[in-house]
Design a protein around this motif. Structure first.
Motif, PDB file in Angstrom:
ATOM      1  N   VAL A 168      13.250   7.725  -3.243  1.00 23.00           N
ATOM      2  CA  VAL A 168      12.027   7.831  -2.448  1.00 23.00           C
ATOM      3  C   VAL A 168      10.827   7.438  -3.284  1.00 23.00           C
ATOM      4  CG1 VAL A 168      10.442   9.451  -1.314  1.00 23.00           C
ATOM      5  CG2 VAL A 168      12.896   9.582  -0.846  1.00 23.00           C
ATOM      6  N   CYS A 169       9.942   6.672  -2.679  1.00 22.84           N
ATOM      7  CA  CYS A 169       8.682   6.296  -3.323  1.00 22.84           C
ATOM      8  C   CYS A 169       7.569   6.407  -2.287  1.00 22.84           C
ATOM      9  CB  CYS A 169       8.769   4.867  -3.858  1.00 22.84           C
ATOM     10  SG  CYS A 169       7.286   4.304  -4.733  1.00 22.84           S
ATOM     11  N   VAL A 170       6.372   6.705  -2.752  1.00 16.83           N
ATOM     12  CA  VAL A 170       5.214   6.858  -1.863  1.00 16.83           C
ATOM     13  C   VAL A 170       4.191   5.777  -2.166  1.00 16.83           C
ATOM     14  CG1 VAL A 170       3.335   8.372  -1.133  1.00 16.83           C
ATOM     15  CG2 VAL A 170       5.574   9.350  -1.718  1.00 16.83           C
ATOM     16  N   ALA A 171       3.742   5.090  -1.131  1.00 18.02           N
ATOM     17  CA  ALA A 171       2.645   4.135  -1.246  1.00 18.02           C
ATOM     18  C   ALA A 171       1.359   4.864  -0.870  1.00 18.02           C
ATOM     19  CB  ALA A 171       2.861   2.933  -0.327  1.00 18.02           C
ATOM     20  N   LYS A 172       0.352   4.813  -1.760  1.00 12.12           N
ATOM     21  CA  LYS A 172      -0.895   5.543  -1.537  1.00 12.12           C
ATOM     22  C   LYS A 172      -2.072   4.556  -1.518  1.00 12.12           C
ATOM     23  CE  LYS A 172      -1.209   9.606  -3.684  1.00 12.12           C
ATOM     24  NZ  LYS A 172      -0.941  10.661  -2.686  1.00 12.12           N
ATOM     25  N   PRO A 173      -2.202   3.806  -0.426  1.00 12.74           N
ATOM     26  CA  PRO A 173      -3.298   2.844  -0.335  1.00 12.74           C
ATOM     27  C   PRO A 173      -4.638   3.504  -0.065  1.00 12.74           C
ATOM     28  CG  PRO A 173      -2.138   2.927   1.745  1.00 12.74           C
ATOM     29  CD  PRO A 173      -1.374   3.817   0.779  1.00 12.74           C
ATOM     30  N   GLY A 174      -5.699   2.751  -0.335  1.00 12.49           N
ATOM     31  CA  GLY A 174      -7.025   3.145   0.091  1.00 12.49           C
ATOM     32  C   GLY A 174      -7.224   2.634   1.512  1.00 12.49           C
ATOM     33  N   TRP A 175      -8.338   1.961   1.757  1.00 10.44           N
ATOM     34  CA  TRP A 175      -8.601   1.407   3.083  1.00 10.44           C
ATOM     35  C   TRP A 175      -7.796   0.125   3.256  1.00 10.44           C
ATOM     36  CZ3 TRP A 175     -10.900   3.299   7.283  1.00 10.44           C
ATOM     37  CH2 TRP A 175     -11.254   2.413   8.310  1.00 10.44           C
ATOM     38  N   ILE A 176      -7.045   0.009   4.347  1.00 13.26           N
ATOM     39  CA  ILE A 176      -6.230  -1.176   4.614  1.00 13.26           C
ATOM     40  C   ILE A 176      -7.015  -2.110   5.526  1.00 13.26           C
ATOM     41  CG2 ILE A 176      -4.041  -2.034   5.504  1.00 13.26           C
ATOM     42  CD1 ILE A 176      -2.849   0.729   4.960  1.00 13.26           C
ATOM     43  N   THR A 177      -7.240  -3.325   5.064  1.00 10.15           N
ATOM     44  CA  THR A 177      -8.054  -4.276   5.812  1.00 10.15           C
ATOM     45  C   THR A 177      -7.194  -5.389   6.390  1.00 10.15           C
ATOM     46  OG1 THR A 177      -8.506  -5.890   4.051  1.00 10.15           O
ATOM     47  CG2 THR A 177      -9.818  -3.885   4.052  1.00 10.15           C
ATOM     48  N   ALA A 178      -7.763  -6.103   7.343  1.00  5.19           N
ATOM     49  CA  ALA A 178      -7.113  -7.291   7.880  1.00  5.19           C
ATOM     50  C   ALA A 178      -7.222  -8.410   6.854  1.00  5.19           C
ATOM     51  CB  ALA A 178      -7.768  -7.698   9.194  1.00  5.19           C
ATOM     52  N   ALA A 179      -6.369  -9.413   6.999  1.00  4.33           N
ATOM     53  CA  ALA A 179      -6.368 -10.525   6.040  1.00  4.33           C
ATOM     54  C   ALA A 179      -7.627 -11.372   6.174  1.00  4.33           C
ATOM     55  CB  ALA A 179      -5.128 -11.383   6.243  1.00  4.33           C
ATOM     56  N   MET A 209       5.396  -3.520  -0.306  1.00  3.52           N
ATOM     57  CA  MET A 209       6.411  -2.548   0.089  1.00  3.52           C
ATOM     58  C   MET A 209       7.759  -3.220   0.301  1.00  3.52           C
ATOM     59  SD  MET A 209       4.438   0.341   2.381  1.00  3.52           S
ATOM     60  CE  MET A 209       3.999  -0.728   3.748  1.00  3.52           C
ATOM     61  N   ILE A 210       7.764  -4.406   0.893  1.00  3.64           N
ATOM     62  CA  ILE A 210       9.024  -5.136   1.060  1.00  3.64           C
ATOM     63  C   ILE A 210       9.618  -5.475  -0.301  1.00  3.64           C
ATOM     64  CG2 ILE A 210      10.071  -7.277   1.896  1.00  3.64           C
ATOM     65  CD1 ILE A 210       7.914  -7.256   4.129  1.00  3.64           C
ATOM     66  N   ASP A 211       8.789  -5.940  -1.220  1.00 10.24           N
ATOM     67  CA  ASP A 211       9.250  -6.265  -2.570  1.00 10.24           C
ATOM     68  C   ASP A 211       9.886  -5.056  -3.244  1.00 10.24           C
ATOM     69  OD1 ASP A 211       8.806  -8.088  -5.242  1.00 10.24           O
ATOM     70  OD2 ASP A 211       8.306  -6.002  -5.655  1.00 10.24           O
ATOM     71  N   GLN A 212       9.275  -3.905  -3.088  1.00  9.84           N
ATOM     72  CA  GLN A 212       9.742  -2.714  -3.779  1.00  9.84           C
ATOM     73  C   GLN A 212      11.060  -2.174  -3.211  1.00  9.84           C
ATOM     74  OE1 GLN A 212       7.839  -0.974  -6.700  1.00  9.84           O
ATOM     75  NE2 GLN A 212       7.839  -3.206  -6.606  1.00  9.84           N
ATOM     76  N   VAL A 213      11.235  -2.214  -1.900  1.00 13.90           N
ATOM     77  CA  VAL A 213      12.510  -1.745  -1.358  1.00 13.90           C
ATOM     78  C   VAL A 213      13.622  -2.754  -1.612  1.00 13.90           C
ATOM     79  CG1 VAL A 213      11.476  -0.253   0.394  1.00 13.90           C
ATOM     80  CG2 VAL A 213      12.018  -2.625   0.985  1.00 13.90           C
ATOM     81  N   ALA A 214      13.254  -4.015  -1.795  1.00 12.34           N
ATOM     82  CA  ALA A 214      14.260  -5.051  -2.048  1.00 12.34           C
ATOM     83  C   ALA A 214      14.732  -5.040  -3.496  1.00 12.34           C
ATOM     84  CB  ALA A 214      13.700  -6.427  -1.691  1.00 12.34           C
ATOM     85  N   HIS A 215      13.822  -4.824  -4.430  1.00 13.06           N
ATOM     86  CA  HIS A 215      14.139  -4.974  -5.853  1.00 13.06           C
ATOM     87  C   HIS A 215      14.151  -3.665  -6.636  1.00 13.06           C
ATOM     88  CE1 HIS A 215      13.932  -9.246  -5.239  1.00 13.06           C
ATOM     89  NE2 HIS A 215      12.688  -9.182  -4.826  1.00 13.06           N
ATOM     90  N   GLY A 216      13.694  -2.584  -6.047  1.00 16.12           N
ATOM     91  CA  GLY A 216      13.621  -1.318  -6.763  1.00 16.12           C
ATOM     92  C   GLY A 216      12.177  -0.961  -7.055  1.00 16.12           C
ATOM     93  N   PHE A 217      11.910   0.327  -7.136  1.00 15.42           N
ATOM     94  CA  PHE A 217      10.546   0.800  -7.293  1.00 15.42           C
ATOM     95  C   PHE A 217      10.076   0.654  -8.738  1.00 15.42           C
ATOM     96  CE2 PHE A 217      12.144   3.671  -3.750  1.00 15.42           C
ATOM     97  CZ  PHE A 217      11.599   2.877  -2.748  1.00 15.42           C
ATOM     98  N   ASP A 218       8.932   0.009  -8.919  1.00 15.17           N
ATOM     99  CA  ASP A 218       8.348  -0.144 -10.248  1.00 15.17           C
ATOM    100  C   ASP A 218       7.895   1.199 -10.805  1.00 15.17           C
ATOM    101  OD1 ASP A 218       8.761  -2.816  -9.950  1.00 15.17           O
ATOM    102  OD2 ASP A 218       6.648  -3.399  -9.897  1.00 15.17           O
TER     103      ASP A 218
END
Length: 242
Positions: A168-179, A209-218
């Protein structure tokens, strides 16, 4: 890789789905949602919509046997289901806790019991203000921030009890903006200068997040600066599997 995306019709979940369909190393995407997802009539170049399965649930805390069967053999889950702080102010706190905490822990336990692959990586989308130390009193929405932090604690405890089956890993973003430059971008600018709240684009956090679940959590947790760095690296890299 078979990936479950919980909350696939939301702002972040939609982008996770979009990017996942373009990755050759992701062979199946289980898009978990309460309402059907909508895809553009003309898929993006490189997107393989044939690997997408939209699984509808009445509630994220209830998973009938037909849904559990869809979880079997999965390698990872990106969980984006939550009630945002802005919405939480207008909803009874017991309901906010049920959606944000109880349903999330139930979801992880259910996936584990459904026969997912080992190790099964579960990435929970939390927030920068979530406080794991329950003895503290956060300045921002204390009850809400402590509840989100306790959710993180509970998920990590489930993983610790799994004997190595779960990561299990937790992503703790700040404000998420549009591209692109939108009202969300303006809000990100205001929050950074008035409250020192960092931001990450929806594409960056989704790619990270996709990178981390694919390759393992840094690392754990993944803070906003980690998500920006990993996301930009992933977005600039050649498509995985090529």
């Amino acid at each position: 890789m078979k990936l479950i995306v919980a909350g696939s019709t939301g702002f972040v979940g939609t982008e996770v789905i979009r990017l996942s369909l373009k990755r050759p190393d992701i062979t199946t995407v289980i898009a978990l949602s309460r309402t059907p997802i909508s895809l553009p009539q003309q898929p993006e170049a490189g997107a393989d919509v044939s690997k997408l399965r939209n699984v509808i649930v009445k509630d994220y805390g209830e998973f009938p046997d037909s849904v559990k069967k869809e979880f079997a053999g999965a390698d990872a889950c990106i969980w984006t289901v939550a009630i945002t702080p802005a919405r939480a102010k207008r909803i009874d706190f017991n309901e906010v806790k049920r959606v944000c905490q109880e349903s999330t822990v139930t979801g992880l336990r259910t996936m584990h019991e459904a026969g997912v692959n080992r190790p099964f990586r579960f990435l929970y989308t939390s927030g920068i203000a979530a406080e794991r130390d329950q003895t503290k009193t956060p300045t921002f929405m204390p009850e809400y921030s402590l509840m989100r932090g306790e959710t993180e604690n509970q998920l990590l405890a489930v993983a610790a009890e799994s004997g190595g089956d779960l990561e299990v890993c937790v992503a703790k973003p700040g404000w998420i903006t549009a591209a692109t430059f939108t009202r969300k971008s303006i809000m990100a600018f205001v929050l950074r200068w008035t409250a020192s709240v960092p931001s990450v684009t929806v594409s960056e956090i989704s790619a990270a997040m996709i990178d981390q679940v694919a390759h393992g959590f840094d690392k754990e947790p993944l803070m906003n600066e980690d998500l920006v760095s990993i996301g930009r690296r992933a977005l600039s890299a050649p498509p995985a599997g090529e």
